[in-house]
Design a protein around this motif. Structure first.
Motif, PDB file in Angstrom:
ATOM      1  N   ASP A   1      27.342  23.179 -13.697  1.00  0.00           N
ATOM      2  CA  ASP A   1      27.228  23.386 -12.247  1.00  0.00           C
ATOM      3  C   ASP A   1      26.142  22.484 -11.657  1.00  0.00           C
ATOM      4  O   ASP A   1      26.010  22.375 -10.448  1.00  0.00           O
ATOM      5  CB  ASP A   1      26.961  24.857 -11.911  1.00  0.00           C
ATOM      6  CG  ASP A   1      25.731  25.395 -12.619  1.00  0.00           C
ATOM      7  OD1 ASP A   1      25.017  24.583 -13.249  1.00  0.00           O
ATOM      8  OD2 ASP A   1      25.493  26.612 -12.536  1.00  0.00           O
ATOM      9  N   PHE A   2      25.362  21.861 -12.527  1.00  0.00           N
ATOM     10  CA  PHE A   2      24.297  20.935 -12.119  1.00  0.00           C
ATOM     11  C   PHE A   2      23.356  21.589 -11.103  1.00  0.00           C
ATOM     12  O   PHE A   2      22.855  20.914 -10.206  1.00  0.00           O
ATOM     13  CB  PHE A   2      24.890  19.637 -11.541  1.00  0.00           C
ATOM     14  CG  PHE A   2      25.699  18.867 -12.540  1.00  0.00           C
ATOM     15  CD1 PHE A   2      25.070  18.063 -13.495  1.00  0.00           C
ATOM     16  CD2 PHE A   2      27.076  18.950 -12.557  1.00  0.00           C
ATOM     17  CE1 PHE A   2      25.824  17.372 -14.428  1.00  0.00           C
ATOM     18  CE2 PHE A   2      27.825  18.257 -13.479  1.00  0.00           C
ATOM     19  CZ  PHE A   2      27.203  17.464 -14.430  1.00  0.00           C
ATOM     20  N   LEU A   3      23.158  22.904 -11.233  1.00  0.00           N
ATOM     21  CA  LEU A   3      22.270  23.608 -10.301  1.00  0.00           C
ATOM     22  C   LEU A   3      20.979  23.943 -11.032  1.00  0.00           C
ATOM     23  O   LEU A   3      20.778  25.064 -11.494  1.00  0.00           O
ATOM     24  CB  LEU A   3      22.943  24.877  -9.763  1.00  0.00           C
ATOM     25  CG  LEU A   3      24.256  24.671  -8.998  1.00  0.00           C
ATOM     26  CD1 LEU A   3      24.824  26.002  -8.529  1.00  0.00           C
ATOM     27  CD2 LEU A   3      24.044  23.748  -7.808  1.00  0.00           C
ATOM     28  N   VAL A   4      20.169  22.955 -11.213  1.00  0.00           N
ATOM     29  CA  VAL A   4      18.881  23.149 -11.874  1.00  0.00           C
ATOM     30  C   VAL A   4      17.807  22.713 -10.882  1.00  0.00           C
ATOM     31  O   VAL A   4      17.820  21.578 -10.415  1.00  0.00           O
ATOM     32  CB  VAL A   4      18.783  22.324 -13.173  1.00  0.00           C
ATOM     33  CG1 VAL A   4      17.471  22.633 -13.880  1.00  0.00           C
ATOM     34  CG2 VAL A   4      19.958  22.617 -14.068  1.00  0.00           C
ATOM     35  N   GLU A   5      16.934  23.643 -10.605  1.00  0.00           N
ATOM     36  CA  GLU A   5      15.934  23.367  -9.585  1.00  0.00           C
ATOM     37  C   GLU A   5      14.877  22.408 -10.121  1.00  0.00           C
ATOM     38  O   GLU A   5      14.529  22.437 -11.309  1.00  0.00           O
ATOM     39  CB  GLU A   5      15.291  24.686  -9.154  1.00  0.00           C
ATOM     40  CG  GLU A   5      14.744  24.632  -7.759  1.00  0.00           C
ATOM     41  CD  GLU A   5      14.525  26.018  -7.176  1.00  0.00           C
ATOM     42  OE1 GLU A   5      13.944  26.084  -6.099  1.00  0.00           O
ATOM     43  OE2 GLU A   5      14.933  27.001  -7.807  1.00  0.00           O
TER      44      GLU A   5
ATOM     45  N   HIS B   1      22.875  16.982  -2.608  1.00  0.00           N
ATOM     46  CA  HIS B   1      22.720  17.068  -4.069  1.00  0.00           C
ATOM     47  C   HIS B   1      23.876  16.352  -4.764  1.00  0.00           C
ATOM     48  O   HIS B   1      23.679  15.609  -5.737  1.00  0.00           O
ATOM     49  CB  HIS B   1      22.690  18.560  -4.455  1.00  0.00           C
ATOM     50  CG  HIS B   1      22.576  18.806  -5.924  1.00  0.00           C
ATOM     51  ND1 HIS B   1      21.473  18.421  -6.659  1.00  0.00           N
ATOM     52  CD2 HIS B   1      23.427  19.409  -6.799  1.00  0.00           C
ATOM     53  CE1 HIS B   1      21.654  18.783  -7.920  1.00  0.00           C
ATOM     54  NE2 HIS B   1      22.834  19.390  -8.033  1.00  0.00           N
TER      55      HIS B   1
END
Lengths: 601, 285
Positions: B174-178, B245
């Motif tokens: 999901d490439f949702l890394v803060e 993003h």
């Protein structure tokens, strides 16, 4: 500046309440998300773990406080004293005569008049005021002068037609009292011209505008329905319009259709019908005209067939053929006539003493005619010359249909009206007929019938009938009353209470001392159930419109008035209310607050 | 993992490799090397030592020069599938993890069917050894079926995956890394002759959030919380940030010689493959 509704200042409590909400930490539901990287914090949102947080400046808080303060100020109705000119006060008089219920204009004449008044209320400019007067049996102030259209509309919602013709003189008197001291006032009357005209044109203290309501005068009615001694039913129909009408009269015996009588009535004519096919054991006969016309109130008539109870009545007189004949006209009355010398107390529902008063306690109820001076329940004085004979109160139920115009009295006994009694017929100075209000029901006529032409007039049997209705227990039974007329319910002596049920089924319970029953607006048969010690006694009376003056619904002319010189002065200055502007400011603040909230900034 | 109809669909598709692939064994992918094969590639002049059998005598008759006929070598390619099995992949409605697992199964099937050397692993380190041929399908699918989302998905973990061979590396996440940058790990992959393909799988409610009102949002991996009043304005901000993003991921992947594409967890396999076709990662076979 003044506040017209200072109590609304309590709404300012909203200010600390809003601030308190900002001190309180919002308890938020927890939602798990994949990342917080795209959720950028909103300026108003702060991370805190305590239930209380420090108050920080916020655009939202400022806007909410501003809206609350301005709204609260608006609710207090601030006004700038003397800033607005009260340039006019309009008194709108709405005629509530029964003919206003005619539907020749939609939804009815009365409805159209109310709509017109509603429209006038909506057109009020700032500083203008309006009052509403309803012309019913008595003039009624529905709304005092106000510039608040909502109040006026609310008052108009309460307006209903009356059972009797509107009193124009009373209405004008009320309107005059309103416009007095208001130089810019005016009076508008919405009517079909059937209100009760006064004997002389009234003085009107402001410009008067008459607005006629109504279209055609086409209406037919059942004028009379009665039953002859041979059992036949007599009907008189009237066509008050111009066109010939093919009518049918439906005869219903106890609600079941018994016969249909076709009638062709030319314009402005009457027709008499006799019907003798009344089914046996019928209690209530109803006649109804079809097809419907503009006014439904006079299209039906009722007749209570049930035999009324017989009342034993004693007439004590040396010789009074007038009274004897008048008493005998009333059905259900067992009349016994005795000479004063032969009088013995007995069980009578009414005793009529003519020129004689027995010693000791009087039987109750009693009608005393020309009692000897010093005797009877009321002390009579010396003889007087009455002069003109006038009704004490033209609307007195005892004078219903009684015209005293051609009545003269040669001599009568002077009397001062004691407490608890009221005059019914008066001379210039002294009363001629007085009745005791409440129990015991007594009446005193202060003159000898033979010294008057009253017995020769049509008014006499009507006056006696009305007196019998008042004095006899159950005198109302089988009688016909006009809509809105008060019915004196004389109950049986041992009655505990009486339930009166109207045509709509609504029941009113009356108890001693049995005040007059006034809820007679609806035409139809009213049933009275008296609870006696021995059981229930059922009786009925009828309310129906039988007034040709009202049934002739063609719109009448404007009433005659006396225009007087009106004072011209400086218009008074009123208070300019500024709440609409404050509400607008509050609205702007709320829109801005919503915009800031939506933008999330 | 995949149904019969989905396998029928995959039978009509093939993976796309931008560069010729060089492998240990002969395969079905075009190789940078020349060799004997049915597919003609080019001519070149004969030089001493060349194989006489490759001289094109028809060309000699026309040109009176000895010309050697060259053919395309077809060798196996290496497909590295890296699946993000971090805890956040379990979220979404429908959840992202089943969609990501199905996508990995489908891509591995395409690779194995084309006789590629296929390796499947996770960012966390677990993997299946290189497999070739359709026999490997069941082992890869069993590996995928046993995986459950947990832990975090750190981009730097890509640098630690020593088992990656030169070829195409498909990263499904999901490439949702803060606070993380994907540019440096992708550059490192390119340096190791990897062609990175970033395939983002997001749930519909992550693309267009339906949240509203006063909420406490908790990051499922880091447990960090943020209290928000969610308004349409904030939702619009969210969508703008997500678009930015994705643009960043596209730039990073292109800089590394790869590509970025995304699909929704609500999509069926056909719609997912259509996303692959649109981006060029998959072609009709």
């Amino acid at each position: 500046m003044e506040f017209l509704l200072p109590l609304a200042g309590l709404a300012l409590l909203a200010v600390p309440a809003i601030v308190l909400l900002y001190f309180l930490k919002v308890r938020r539901p927890e939602v798990r998300v994949s990342t917080l990287m795209f959720w950028r914090p909103f300026v108003a949102d702060r991370q805190a773990n305590a239930p209380w947080q420090r108050l920080r400046p916020s655009t939202l808080l400022f806007l909410q406080l501003a809206a609350a303060v301005v709204l609260a100020l608006g609710l207090m109705r601030p006004g700038l004293i003397g800033a607005a000119g009260v340039d006019s006060t309009t008194v709108v008089m709405i005629d509530a005569t029964p003919s206003m219920s005619a539907t020749d204009v939609g939804p009815s004449r009365f409805g159209a008049a109310v709509e017109r008044a509603r429209s006038l209320a909506g057109q009020l400019a700032p500083g203008q005021q309006m009052a509403i007067v309803l012309l019913g049996d008595h003039a009624q102030l529905l709304a005092a002068p106000t510039g608040d259209a909502a109040l006026l509309r609310e008052a108009l919602d309460r307006a209903r037609t009356s059972g009797t013709a509107g009193d124009f003189a009373e209405g004008i008197s009320l309107a005059n009292s309103i416009v007095t001291g208001r130089p810019g006032g005016s009076i508008i009357m919405l009517s079909d011209g059937h209100s009760r005209a006064p004997t002389s044109p009234p003085r009107v203290l402001a410009p008067f505008t008459y607005v006629s309501v109504g279209g055609t005068g086409e209406n037919s009615a059942i004028q009379t329905m009665s039953r002859a001694s041979n059992g036949a039913v007599f009907l008189r129909l009237a066509n008050y319009g111009r066109t010939t009408r093919d009518l049918r009269v439906e005869m219903r015996a106890d609600g079941r259709l018994a016969d249909v009588l076709p009638v062709k009535l030319e314009g402005n004519t009457t027709a008499d019908l006799t019907w003798s096919r009344l089914p046996a054991s019928t209690q209530v006969l109803e006649a109804r005209l079809t097809p419907d016309d503009a006014m439904a109130l006079d299209d039906a008539a009722w007749l209570v067939i049930a035999e009324p109870p017989h009342h034993p009545v004693l007439l004590v007189t040396s010789e009074n053929g007038f009274m004897q004949r008048a008493l005998k006209l009333r059905p259900g009355l067992d009349l016994t006539t005795v000479k004063p010398a032969d009088y013995k107390p007995g069980r009578y529902d009414l005793v009529v003493f003519d020129g004689f008063v027995p010693p000791g306690k009087l039987p109750e109820p009693a009608l005393l005619i020309d009692p000897p001076a010093g005797q009877g329940p009321v002390p009579l004085g010396g003889q007087i010359d009455p002069g003109a004979v006038l009704p004490a109160d033209p609307r007195d139920a005892l004078l219903r249909d009684v015209s005293l115009k051609d009545v003269h009295v040669q001599s009568a006994a002077g009397v001062k009206v004691p407490a608890g009694w009221r005059p019914v017929v008066s001379a210039a100075a002294d009363p001629l007929l007085i009745v005791h209000e409440g129990e015991p029901r007594d009446a005193v006529m202060t003159f000898d019938l033979h010294h008057s032409d009253l017995p020769l007039r049509a008014a006499f049997p009507l006056l006696v009938k009305n007196l019998l209705d008042y004095l006899l227990p159950g005198g109302f039974e089988n009688q016909v009353y006009a809509p809105g007329q008060a019915v004196g319910l004389i109950a049986e002596p041992d009655a505990r209470w009486a339930d009166v049920s109207g045509p709509d089924g609504h029941t009113t319970r009356l108890a001693a001392p049995y005040p007059p029953f006034t809820a007679t607006d609806q035409p139809g048969v009213y049933t009275v159930r008296q609870q006696l010690a021995s059981g229930v006694r059922l009786s009925r009376f009828v309310v129906q419109l039988q007034d040709p003056a009202i049934s002739r619904i063609v719109p009448g002319a404007a009433p005659l008035i006396q225009d007087v010189e009106r004072s011209r002065g400086v218009l008074p200055r009123g208070t300019l209310e500024i709440w609409p502007w404050l509400i607008a400011v509050a609205l702007v603040a709320l829109v801005a607050e919503w915009f800031v909230y939506l933008r999330g900034r | 993992v995949l149904t019969a109809s989905e396998l029928t669909l995959l039978g009509r598709l093939d993976l796309t490799y931008r560069r010729p692939q060089s492998g240990l064994y002969a395969g079905e992918r075009r190789s940078p090397r020349s060799a004997r094969s049915p597919e003609f590639s080019d001519f070149r002049p004969y030089v001493s030592g060349d194989d006489f059998r490759q001289i094109d005598w028809r060309a000699y008759a026309r040109l009176e020069k000895l010309m050697l006929r060259l053919y395309v070598a077809e060798e196996e390619a290496c497909l590295n599938l890296v699946v993000d099995s971090s805890a956040s992949m379990a979220l979404g409605e429908p959840a992202k993890w089943p969609a990501a697992r199905r996508l990995a199964a489908a891509l591995s099937f395409l690779g194995l069917a084309a006789m590629d050397r296929v390796q499947v692993g996770t960012l966390g380190g677990g993997r299946v050894p290189p497999l070739r041929g359709r026999d490997g399908v069941s082992r890869i699918w069993a590996f995928l079926a046993a995986l459950e989302p947990s832990g975090t998905g750190d981009p730097d973990a890509l640098r630690q995956l020593r088992w990656l061979r030169p070829g195409v590396t498909v990263l499904i996440s999901d490439f949702l890394v803060e606070d993380a940058s994907w540019a440096a790990p992708l550059a490192a992959l390119a340096a190791r002759r990897q062609e990175p393909v970033l395939w983002q799988v997001l749930a519909p409610d992550e693309e267009r959030p339906t949240l509203a009102g006063d909420l406490k949002l908790v990051d499922h991996e880091s447990e960090r919380a943020r209290e928000l009043t969610i308004t349409p304005g904030l939702i619009a901000d969210y969508q703008r940030a997500l678009a930015a993003h994705r643009a960043g991921l596209t730039r990073a992947s292109q800089a590394a010689g790869g590509r970025f594409l995304f699909s929704s967890s609500a999509d069926d396999l056909e719609a997912t493959m259509l996303a692959g076709l649109r981006s060029g990662a998959v072609r009709r076979g």
